[in-house]
Write a protein that holds these residues in place. Sequence first.
Motif, PDB file in Angstrom:
ATOM      1  N   HIS A 156      78.682   9.685  82.843  1.00 45.91           N
ATOM      2  CA  HIS A 156      78.251  10.856  83.616  1.00 45.91           C
ATOM      3  C   HIS A 156      77.028  10.618  84.487  1.00 45.91           C
ATOM      4  O   HIS A 156      76.776  11.375  85.441  1.00 45.91           O
ATOM      5  N   THR A 172      79.637  11.683  78.063  1.00 40.58           N
ATOM      6  CA  THR A 172      79.851  12.931  77.321  1.00 40.58           C
ATOM      7  C   THR A 172      81.025  12.850  76.355  1.00 40.58           C
ATOM      8  O   THR A 172      80.981  13.440  75.283  1.00 40.58           O
ATOM      9  N   ARG A 206      74.508  13.944  78.910  1.00 39.41           N
ATOM     10  CA  ARG A 206      75.086  14.045  80.253  1.00 39.41           C
ATOM     11  C   ARG A 206      74.187  13.425  81.332  1.00 39.41           C
ATOM     12  O   ARG A 206      74.584  12.509  82.020  1.00 39.41           O
ATOM     13  N   GLU A 222      75.411  17.979  77.034  1.00 35.98           N
ATOM     14  CA  GLU A 222      76.348  18.923  77.621  1.00 35.98           C
ATOM     15  C   GLU A 222      76.946  19.862  76.572  1.00 35.98           C
ATOM     16  O   GLU A 222      76.904  21.087  76.704  1.00 35.98           O
ATOM     17  N   THR A 257      77.354  25.078  78.468  1.00 36.51           N
ATOM     18  CA  THR A 257      77.225  23.623  78.553  1.00 36.51           C
ATOM     19  C   THR A 257      76.014  23.307  79.418  1.00 36.51           C
ATOM     20  O   THR A 257      75.722  24.014  80.386  1.00 36.51           O
ATOM     21  N   CYS A 258      75.298  22.247  79.081  1.00 39.01           N
ATOM     22  CA  CYS A 258      74.168  21.805  79.897  1.00 39.01           C
ATOM     23  C   CYS A 258      74.671  20.954  81.054  1.00 39.01           C
ATOM     24  O   CYS A 258      75.735  20.339  80.979  1.00 39.01           O
ATOM     25  N   ALA A 259      73.893  20.914  82.140  1.00 44.17           N
ATOM     26  CA  ALA A 259      74.300  20.140  83.311  1.00 44.17           C
ATOM     27  C   ALA A 259      73.216  19.166  83.748  1.00 44.17           C
ATOM     28  O   ALA A 259      73.313  17.968  83.522  1.00 44.17           O
ATOM     29  N   ARG A 305      74.946  23.790  88.253  1.00 47.47           N
ATOM     30  CA  ARG A 305      75.293  22.389  87.994  1.00 47.47           C
ATOM     31  C   ARG A 305      74.145  21.446  88.371  1.00 47.47           C
ATOM     32  O   ARG A 305      73.945  20.405  87.744  1.00 47.47           O
TER      33      ARG A 305
END
Length: 359
Positions: A156, A172, A206, A222, A257-259, A305
């Motif tokens: 990622h 991820t 991520r 993530e 979810t984390c970005a 994002r």
Amino acid sequence: MGISLRFCLMVMGLLLVAEIPCRAASFVYLSLGGEKKIAIYRLNEQDGALTHVEDVPLAGAPGCLEVDPTKKYLFASVRSAKQFMSFAIDPENGKLKQISAVPAGGNAAYIATDKNGEYLFSAYYGEGKVAVHRLGKDGTISAEIVQTIPTDKNAHAILPDQANQFVFVPHTGPNAIYQFVWDAQNGTLKANDKPMLEAASGLEPRHLAVSKDNRFIYFDNEKGSSVTAYKLDSKSGTLTPFQTVSTLPAGFEGKNTCADIELSPSGKNLYASNRGHNSIACFSVDQKTGRLTTLEQEPTEDTPRSFNIDPTGTYLYAAGQRNGKLAAYQISPQTGKLKRLATYEVGKSPSWVEIVKFP
């Protein structure tokens, strides 16, 4: 006599103006995947306001953007076209002039230069690999790929440490961080003696941010909706986790979810984006221990994002990928908390925010 005096005064005035340095300029570059273009905005350093400059149409949907260490060139991963493109940046108006466009070897999710600006790293989410391209002094990207290394699915991001000796690639899917040794002279990556660090169950690292002193590296997780702090061994180039902190407020039970993740230029604060909770999680960073303390979760636009902090550490801009809006914030110099300044309609599917400041 009067005319001569006026003429002399005019000449003196022009000379004085010539000695005044040009005002600094900052620009924000946005990847608009839904419109296949890069949008350019001028950043007013006094109040953080953005003014649209122009749009640069591309052959495909742009994703990750990167600027070389000299701030002369901007690089773009044009994901749908499986290309890399490079542009010269005009420091006066922020406009871009295309220099090169080469095959990327796949759909690159992330790109970054090495610390010398001589090579371009790339990580491929679908293909499960990393690659290296050579960069010319004129900003061109070599058509020939210097090196390709298979890793695993869902690679990622890829980023070197501050010393330009080691490179890290979070994945991820496999829930792991690949660790490489970087040979800057030959432009090649080699698996470290411990080539892969398995993250704690359920995290799925991520993106990453490296501390200025190169002692700590922070990964946002993530799936885990959290940030994990790792100590970097400067000799071996390996990581050891020592803290994991949630990016969500207590009691939140929705999907998330984390970005993205960013350290402030001072290194005193860290930020991570939540997709689902739709917020920017704000932390303070203990400069001695590297440990994080949660400050707040500041509301932002739908599906953040990507976001970026301007090089002065004064402003933060976060893109809502789903609703096409860009949120502008002022960062408190005392606390590191965010204050919303404005919201901009920027276009379809903004997926990357990159800020460049010229002296």
